[in-house]
Design a protein around this motif. Structure first.
Motif: not given
Lengths: 458, 416
Positions: A308-317, A381-387
């Motif tokens: 659940e890395s910061a990188l994955a959420a940040g890239l998609v965001m 933005e909420t859902m990307i980081v929530v998931m």
């Protein structure tokens, strides 16, 4: 009568009033040749508005207040003496009794709610009758008042138009009301939070673990700095590292290089990218991107990488923000006067030199403003980081480690099984207030930058 | 005047310089093209991934289950099966036990009743109701299998499930999963459906539309046509522009504090979701509406005023009809955004497990994006394809709405 039926009855009464008043206006016009102040339709509209508006306003207020009145009436009955003190159980019993009384539920989990159901039904029907009677009274009073004014000399049209103007003004005041509602609810709940937890603990504390709150010192585990850092790291650093180069280069290519035919189908593609719901991005981030990022981290030797890395959420965001940055950059580049571009090209500069050394520097304030708006959108933005992001708050610079964000914590705090008034749930409102203030400041600042820049070339 | 020879472009130094500059030009251009292609590629990758995973979600795996109803001695006559009472009659007669027994006999090696989906007996029930004559004989009915077998048959199962699939061979078959379009949420992935969430979404959107559209259009008209230039008008404008940029989760907090807390409206209800989303959508409609109204040329207003129309008549008889296509386009885009919104609805409790479609505006409900979120959290393997299938349904709805908006824009928009 139920409220929905009452709305229809009022509308029907209004229609009848319209016909009656119009017929009267037609009647006094026939056979006379002088000038009239209004058409029959205006008289009809005037009476219809007076017939419908008072009961509709009353019903709208009633609709919000009556559930609480009915519940109060039920609590006042003898059967309600055994109710548990206010809290989750009491609310559950009451809502069960309400469903039973409406015939929406067949069995009850709590015995008490079966006892309360008849009281509910009685109170509900009593209040329904009161509402019906009052609405009818208001409708007839309004009708009588207006109908008495249907005369040849009465300027019905200007009266109707005045009502219409008031309605228009009221509609536009809803926006202010919403803003006030947001600020008031956030400030009110946050004030309750800050009466438990000192502001300094919340804003400057570096330890966040709301799962275990020490009742003697709740501030010790509610320091939000790790959340602020995580939000900034994911939304303003990683996401922007993706969105700025991609968004800017797409805007440059689309406005400066692409043929019109290419642009015609490339722009909608970017718009679709902006229209994909965030929950879809979140699912994609969690299911596809996060495992890929972890595998990549493991392959370069970071064996403890989080899934659940910061990188994955940040890239998609970042990908989500690309169209936003692109359209802002597009606007700013289009606002640069053509003479600057032509001058540069005439001096012998290649198109890329013109773009890099003339257009982009000239458009820079606009682009910066756009990027600030993009940042404000990313941190809200909420859902990307929530998931895709984790719930573990830690201060780290490592993109493969797990970090959490303000929005993720708001969702986690409010959807858990906790009573509403605890420090834990109130903390969500304090986080919300912080988020609101920061995005507001970013937006205002960005708009000032953009505005000043636009004025420079106008 | 300085005396300078013209640059000799044929020297090696100059040629190298030209080559270098043109190379930089090509690289820069490739960069731009690459950025576009990568963005479009990401979109394509996302959609292809969802379709590949989600296509299987619309199908189910069935196994042919032989049942001897004559031997089972159900105490039901064919006449009792007509109408709604048939469901109760068959459930009361113990049909579920009969189906489990038949599965135990037929698939003793493969786990018996464990092989079937929780909803298998419902399929038998519906088949019986359609053909009451079956009660007197021996027959084979295709019923859905349990989720691990289902996943294995579709090619992504555990080794044990793969063995079962191999053993069953051609008694397994695949078909369209009609329940997916008729059911609501469930704990067994083979029984879940999106109808409940879709209905919740439709009810929520209905509330949003009837609130946000009139209010949005009226405030756009007021601000653009009538508002005097003063501090109040500025305040309204500033709040509308700010509301359009407020993170959606803040609206969820507002809904939680005001609609649930202060007004005491029911949790998880479409009416609260609709109210919250209406507050969020309204600024979008106002901004789109103002742009559309601004585009109507002043000559129209002057002409109407000139022949004696009042300011209200000018606006409602002339300006509004001409601006309507633009307003509708903006409304549809705002509604599409509201349809895909998840975070504010989580705040007002629409994340509960709801096993029946909502019957009204105050019933507990969930909406499509929240359903996607809930399923994505499930551990069972069968939910992956269901999540992707629900995403496909959501994207189809959004694409349709955006398509209508683009059509409206192209068909009715007038360039003055």
């Amino acid at each position: 009568m139920s409220l929905g039926a009452l709305f229809f009855v009022v509308a029907a009464l209004g229609l009848i009033a319209w016909f009656v008043a119009r017929a009267r206006a037609v009647a006094f016009r026939t056979g006379r040749r002088e000038r009239f102040s209004a058409l029959p339709g205006h008289h009809g509209a005037f009476v219809a508005l007076w017939t419908m508006l008072p009961p509709l306003i009353f019903l709208a207020i009633w609709w919000f207040t009556s559930p609480a009145l009915v519940t109060d009436a039920v609590i006042g009955t003898a059967a309600a003496a055994n109710l548990p003190p206010p809290g989750f159980e009491r609310a559950a019993i009451l809502s069960e009794a309400r469903n039973l009384s409406r015939g929406e539920a067949f069995g009850a989990f709590h015995d008490l709610s079966e006892l309360l159901a008849p009281a509910y039904a009685a109170a509900q029907s009593r209040y329904d009758w009161i509402a019906t009677a009052l609405a009818a009274l208001l409708a007839f009073a309004g009708f009588a008042f207006a109908y008495a004014r249907v005369r040849p000399t009465f300027a019905a049209r200007s009266q109707v138009e005045r009502i219409v103007m008031v309605l228009l003004l009221l509609a536009s005041l809803i926006a202010i009301l919403t803003t006030v509602g947001i600020v008031a609810s956030l400030v009110f709940e946050s004030a309750r939070f800050f009466s438990i937890v000192p502001v300094t603990d919340f804003l400057f504390g570096t330890h966040w673990s709301p799962q275990v709150i020490d009742p003697r010192d709740p501030g010790a585990s509610l320091g939000a700095v790790p959340l602020f850092w995580g939000t900034f790291f994911i939304g303003a650093v990683i996401a922007m590292a993706v969105a700025i180069p991609f968004g800017l280069m797409s805007a440059i290519y689309l406005t400066q290089y692409a043929r019109p035919s290419t642009r015609r189908w490339m722009k909608p593609v970017l718009e679709v990218l902006a229209g994909v719901p965030t929950v879809v991005y979140g699912y994609f981030a969690a299911l596809t991107v996060a495992p890929a990022v972890r595998d990549f981290a493991v392959s370069i030797g970071v064996s403890w990488a989080s899934s659940e890395s910061a990188l994955a959420a940040g890239l998609v965001m970042g990908v989500m923000i690309i169209p936003f940055v692109s359209s802002m950059a597009d606007d700013s580049l289009a606002a640069v006067p053509n003479s600057m571009r032509d001058g540069s090209l005439a001096m012998g500069a290649t198109p890329s030199e013109t773009i890099r050394k003339v257009l982009v520097p000239a458009a820079l304030p606009g682009i910066v403003g756009g990027v600030l708006l993009a940042v404000s959108r990313a941190i809200g933005e909420t859902m990307i980081v929530v998931m895709a992001a984790s719930g573990v708050a830690q201060l780290t610079l490592n993109p493969f480690a797990s970090t959490t964000t303000v929005t993720k914590q708001i969702v986690d705090l409010l959807t858990g099984e906790a009573e509403f008034d605890s420090a834990k749930t109130l903390a969500a409102f304090a986080l919300g207030l912080t988020l609101f203030v920061v995005t507001l400041l970013l937006n205002i600042f960005a708009l000032i930058v953009v505005k000043r820049y636009r004025e420079a070339y106008d | 005047m300085t005396d300078r020879a013209p640059t000799d472009w044929r020297t090696d130094a100059m040629r190298r310089r030209i080559v270098r500059r043109y190379g930089a030009e090509r690289r820069f251009r490739m960069f731009g093209l690459g950025a576009i292609i990568l963005s479009a590629g990401f979109l394509a990758f996302l959609i292809v991934t969802m379709v590949m995973q989600g296509a299987a979600g619309f199908t189910e795996t069935r196994v042919s289950l032989p049942i001897d109803f004559a031997a089972a001695e159900l105490t039901v006559t064919p006449e009792q099966l007509r109408g709604d009472r048939g469901n109760l009659a068959l459930a009361g007669a113990g049909l579920e036990g009969v189906v489990d027994g038949a599965a135990g006999a037929a698939f003793a090696q493969q786990g018996g009743a464990e092989l079937l989906s929780d909803g298998a007996w419902l399929r038998v029930r519906d088949t019986l109701k359609a053909n009451p004559g079956m009660l007197r004989g021996r027959t084979a009915i295709d019923v859905p299998v349990a989720t691990d077998i289902d996943v294995a048959y579709k090619g992504d199962g555990t080794p044990e499930a793969e063995q079962v699939v191999a053993a069953l061979g051609d008694r397994l078959s695949r078909g369209l999963n009609r329940d997916f379009f008729g059911n609501a949420d469930a704990t067994d992935p083979t029984r879940v459906g999106i109808w409940g969430a879709l209905k919740g979404s439709l009810l929520t959107m209905f509330v949003t539309l009837i609130l946000a559209f009139p209010i949005g259009v009226l405030s756009a008209l007021y601000l653009e046509e009538y508002a005097p230039k003063n501090r109040w008008t500025d305040l309204i404008e500033v709040s509308i522009n700010n509301l359009a940029a407020v993170p959606s989760i803040i609206f969820g907090l507002l809904g939680l504090a005001v609609f649930l807390g202060t007004f005491g409206l029911p949790r998880s209800a479409p009416i609260v979701g609709g109210l919250t989303l209406a507050l969020m959508t309204m600024p979008v409609i106002v901004i789109a509406g103002r742009n559309a109204i601004k585009a109507v040329p002043p000559s129209i207003r002057d002409a109407a005023l000139g022949i004696g129309a009042s300011p209200v008549q000018v606006v409602f008889h002339h300006v509004l009809p001409l601006a309507l296509p633009g307003i509708l386009t903006g409304t549809i885009i705002g509604m599409a955004r509201a349809l895909g919104e998840t975070a504010p609805l989580l705040m007002i409790g629409m994340r509960a497990f709801i096993a029946a479609p909502p019957e009204g505006l105050t019933d507990p409900a969930t909406v499509l994006p929240v359903q996607i979120f809930l399923w994505s959290d499930e551990v069972a393997r069968g939910f992956v394809e269901k999540t992707s299938a629900a995403i496909i349904v959501l994207l189809v709805f959004l694409l349709a709405m955006n398509g209508v908006a683009i059509y409206l824009r192209n068909r009715f928009e007038t360039r003055w």
